[in-house]
Design an enzyme around this catalytic site. Structure first.
Site, short mmCIF file in Angstrom:
data_model
loop_
_atom_site.label_atom_id
_atom_site.label_comp_id
_atom_site.label_asym_id
_atom_site.label_seq_id
_atom_site.Cartn_x
_atom_site.Cartn_y
_atom_site.Cartn_z
CE1 TYR A 1 -4.21 -1.77 0.61
CE2 TYR A 1 -2.71 -3.30 1.71
CZ TYR A 1 -3.95 -3.01 1.14
OH TYR A 1 -4.92 -3.99 1.10
CB SER A 2 0.76 4.36 -2.02
OG SER A 2 1.00 3.74 -3.27
CB CYS A 29 -0.35 7.03 -8.02
SG CYS A 29 -0.42 5.70 -6.79
CD GLU A 33 3.63 2.85 -6.09
OE1 GLU A 33 2.88 3.46 -5.30
OE2 GLU A 33 4.81 2.57 -5.83
CE1 TYR A 39 -4.87 0.96 -6.81
CE2 TYR A 39 -2.73 2.02 -6.70
CZ TYR A 39 -4.09 2.07 -6.52
OH TYR A 39 -4.69 3.21 -6.05
#
Length: 373
Positions: A152-153, A331, A371, A373
């Site tokens: 997790y960021s 992101c 980044e 996901y």
């Protein structure tokens, strides 16, 4: 036996090499003996005393190479950033201090802002803005093994939300999807969203250097985020514009920051009030552009997505990209990448540029950070 005059002469000449050889042998013996007595060789003495070679020993004794270390190699960017202080097999145990909804009434889904106390670590759990951490959900998987860590960021700065340097915050959306008519909840996201203050959590990391901010205070930062992809952007903006942060880290941002935030509804705009506050306090340094898909329309009459905003401001964005001090951060869900690439390709073409060539160059130069996901 009688010999002719010619034979006598020839015979005499024939002995000359023998005589010369005899004298050479005597001289060689003498030189060899002298070398044994003195330990010196005439040839080596000649080399040593020759004026042209007098500087040769200085080369061997020259301190140039010895002084080379004084010329320190250029320090790599972010060389001091901590990585993998705590690994999944030996994680840190953090304590939940708060867990509250990051959404407003009427929002879609469930998103929580969760903070962990990192006190008491040996070594200390330290991180910087843009890094991630791993969370190991409690319990076991279907095979009876411990759950694998999920990354997790991190949504807080290195000083944490309390500015004391001993906390870490996450922005977590509970994953839910339908399968065979049944609602499936994500293992780790559900675990995190249901935590209560005082609960213990296994945390690994920190990890990652892809999303770190540049060290230069006059850099320009373009941020493209959707959903919980706002987590690292929140950390950046707090580092840049939060008064207590500025006082603590002495990193006085002087560049331009531009946040593009995508959400389905206004109620889903995470940390919106904070960003609006920063914009009001630093109007010359921060721009904040929203793409609210279910409430706004693009130029074609369809839903407004973040890529539509990129097209809308394409010229300004590329004017910033032309500045070598500009960095772009992306992101969010992986599904946002194709739309962003398409928008950037169109915008680049309008300026006679090929985005498929420009993007790899930006990444190689350390100016394109993604980044998803």
């Amino acid at each position: 036996m009688a010999y002719s005059e010619t034979k006598v002469v020839l015979g005499g000449l024939a002995h000359i090499p023998i005589i010369i050889g005899f004298f050479y042998l005597i001289r060689r013996q003498y030189s060899f003996g002298a070398m044994l007595r003195t330990g010196k060789n005439a040839l080596s003495e000649k080399i040593k005393t020759a004026p042209a070679k007098a500087a040769a020993p200085a080369k061997a004794a020259a301190p140039a190479k010895a002084a080379a270390p004084a010329k320190a190699a250029a320090k790599k960017p972010h060389a001091d950033v901590p990585v993998n202080t705590y690994k999944p097999k030996a994680p840190f145990t953090g304590t939940v201090t708060e867990n509250y909804s990051a959404l407003k009434e009427g929002a879609i889904g469930k998103v929580q802002h969760i903070t962990f106390d990192l006190s008491g670590g040996d070594p200390e759990f330290k991180y910087v803005e843009g890094q991630s951490c791993g969370i190991l959900a409690a319990g076991e998987d279907a095979k009876g093994k411990p759950h694998r860590p999920r990354l997790y960021s991190i949504a807080s700065t290195r000083y944490g939300d309390n500015f004391a340097g001993n906390t870490l915050s996450l922005c977590v959306r509970q994953l839910q999807y339908e399968k065979d008519g049944e609602t499936i909840n994500g293992v780790c996201s559900t675990y995190l969203c249901n935590l209560s203050p005082g609960d213990k959590v296994q945390i690994s990391g920190p990890v990652g250097k892809e999303m770190l901010l540049p060290e230069e205070e006059d850099s320009n930062i373009i941020m493209l985020a959707t959903g919980t992809g706002i987590a690292p952007m929140r950390a950046y903006l707090r580092r840049m514009f939060e008064p207590t942060e500025i006082e603590k880290h002495k990193w006085n941002f002087k560049g331009k920051a531009w946040l593009f935030m995508g959400a389905p509804k206004t109620a889903n705009l995470l940390y919106d009030a904070d960003f609006e506050h920063y914009k009001s306090k630093f109007p010359e340094n921060l721009r904040y552009t929203k793409a609210i898909s279910r409430e706004q329309k693009n130029t074609k009459g369809g839903r407004m997505y973040i890529q539509d905003r990129v097209l809308e401001y394409a010229e300004e964005i590329f004017n910033m990209i032309e500045n070598p001090k500009t960095h772009i951060y992306l992101c969010g869900l992986k599904g946002m990448e194709p739309g962003i690439d398409e928008a950037m390709s169109t915008a680049a073409a309008a300026k006679g540029l090929d985005w498929s060539e420009l993007r790899p160059k930006l990444r190689k130069a350390g100016r394109w950070h993604a980044e998803t996901y």
